[in-house]
Enzyme design. Sequence first.
Site, short mmCIF file in Angstrom:
data_model
loop_
_atom_site.label_atom_id
_atom_site.label_comp_id
_atom_site.label_asym_id
_atom_site.label_seq_id
_atom_site.Cartn_x
_atom_site.Cartn_y
_atom_site.Cartn_z
N ASP A 54 -6.81 -8.24 15.97
CA ASP A 54 -6.80 -8.17 17.65
C ASP A 54 -5.50 -8.02 18.13
OD1 ASP A 54 -8.36 -7.96 20.00
OD2 ASP A 54 -7.44 -9.72 20.60
N GLU A 62 -5.60 -3.32 15.60
CA GLU A 62 -6.24 -2.64 17.11
C GLU A 62 -4.54 -2.87 17.52
OE1 GLU A 62 -7.51 -3.61 21.62
OE2 GLU A 62 -6.64 -5.16 20.08
#
Length: 547
Positions: free
Chosen positions: A265, A308
């Site tokens: 993330d 990401e």
Amino acid sequence: MKKYLFLLLIGLLSSCSALKNTSEKPFVWEGANVYFLLTDRFKNGNPDNDVNFNRTEKAAVLRGFEGGDLRGIIQKIDENYFTDLGVNAIWMTPLVEQIHGATDEGTGKTYGFHGYWAKDWTALDPNFGTKADLQELVEKAHKKGIRIVLDAVINHTGPVTTVDAAYPNSWVRTSPTCTYNNYQNTTACTLVANLPDILTESDQPAELPQMLVEKWKKEGRYEAEMKSLDEFFARTGYPRAPKYYIMKWLADYVETFGIDGYRVDTVKHTNEDVWKDFQKVCQEAFDIYKRKNPEKVLDNNLFFTVGEVYGYGISQKQDYNFGDKKVNYYQNGFKSLINFDFKGDANKPYEELFSNYSNLLNGDLNGKTVMNYLTSHDDGSPFDKDRKRTFEAATKLLLTPGISQIYYGDESARDLTIEGAEGDATLRSNMNWNDLQNNAATQKLEEHYQKLGKFRANHLAVGAGVHKNLGNSAQYWFSRSFTKDNFTDKVVVGLDLPKGEKMVNLGGIFPAGTKLRDAYSGKTTVVSKGNSAKINTDFTIVLFEKI
């Protein structure tokens, strides 16, 4: 003499066995079919764990815990739900213990149902299940050839609430808020207000937060956790800086359960060297797991990481541009990056889309890959938010080179426009199992996903191969070919074809006399002496595979 013949026979058998193994279909991440789900929203397999830590305050629409858990995912693995979709990897949102309280980000009171608000990385949140559940899930998935990808958050902790204190200043910053206009203002800042940012650029040793010490002592595991930390830092030589504590805690899930990868993330919000270290720590944990559990080793793939990097797209090739600095995340720990271009590229004609991606993945990105998606948990502008182009979405997602990422409910046209749900909550509705069970149109869409997904899973050429337009002027046909070591795979696909009889000039892909099966209709044919294949089906798609 008999002994010599016996040894010769054994040698020949061993040689044949080795030859057979090298030609068996390998698993390559470049062609994976990944199913991404929000653990809390997929399926409630154990209603007894629905309320924990006194999380009883009324939340805004779809902003509280809804009951989904690991037990629900296990049930669908047992039922072959993922296998029938051709899924060979499941990515789940973070499972670690979340903040206990609720907070209002401007969209109503919200709990950490999504998993991105960590309180204690060493524990699973009981709303999601137990470590025994996770162990069972990984082992059952692996037995069906499905890899497990968890979600890693190192950039930030969960928000501060009335019952959740901030980590100490030696661990986090609480200001300034990111302005995203250059590298510094994207990395050394908080994503939003009240989301404490881990000091990931720091190598300065920091004491464990007192709240964790007290928590572990109360839970009776302080000594064990400290012993494990001491061993990690002694083995690696890393300083006891916050980022390395978290890396260690996340790598424990690799070493203990044998998970196969992490989706990472908020990658661009830390210095890139963090991720090179993280991949190294996880790879070491993966190697330790394999040494301790040789009977459970699936293959010799390295530990998988997909990042990401918000806003990265395949068109940028290997560099992400902050404006004042370019960063190559592929050289900093990542095998793959999430491809934010794809939802726009999916509006292009098939050949333009497929050939461009094949050229990039076999050129500038050779040895690396991207993860293509059309809908996601935090993208408010997906390809088909109103679910009006569902069959086209499936075809483009599952036949485009690169990794395909199905978002839970893509295959069932789950509603992405929930009345009363604000912001990303509308993208995170509960899985529509009732539609799959009772709605004929939903079942037809699911069948489309299943046929394409299984074809993709069965043929590495689809996602990881080289694309070639076969140049049939009247109809659109293409081939894909893939070779690795002694393994070769080839397929021929036709799209937007007329119903009834159709014919393709194979251009030498399959020699005359080869028996082909159309994986979409189930019908078979034989390649003619003129190197063409003819088939009559009621569908507009043909998925030719050699049988």
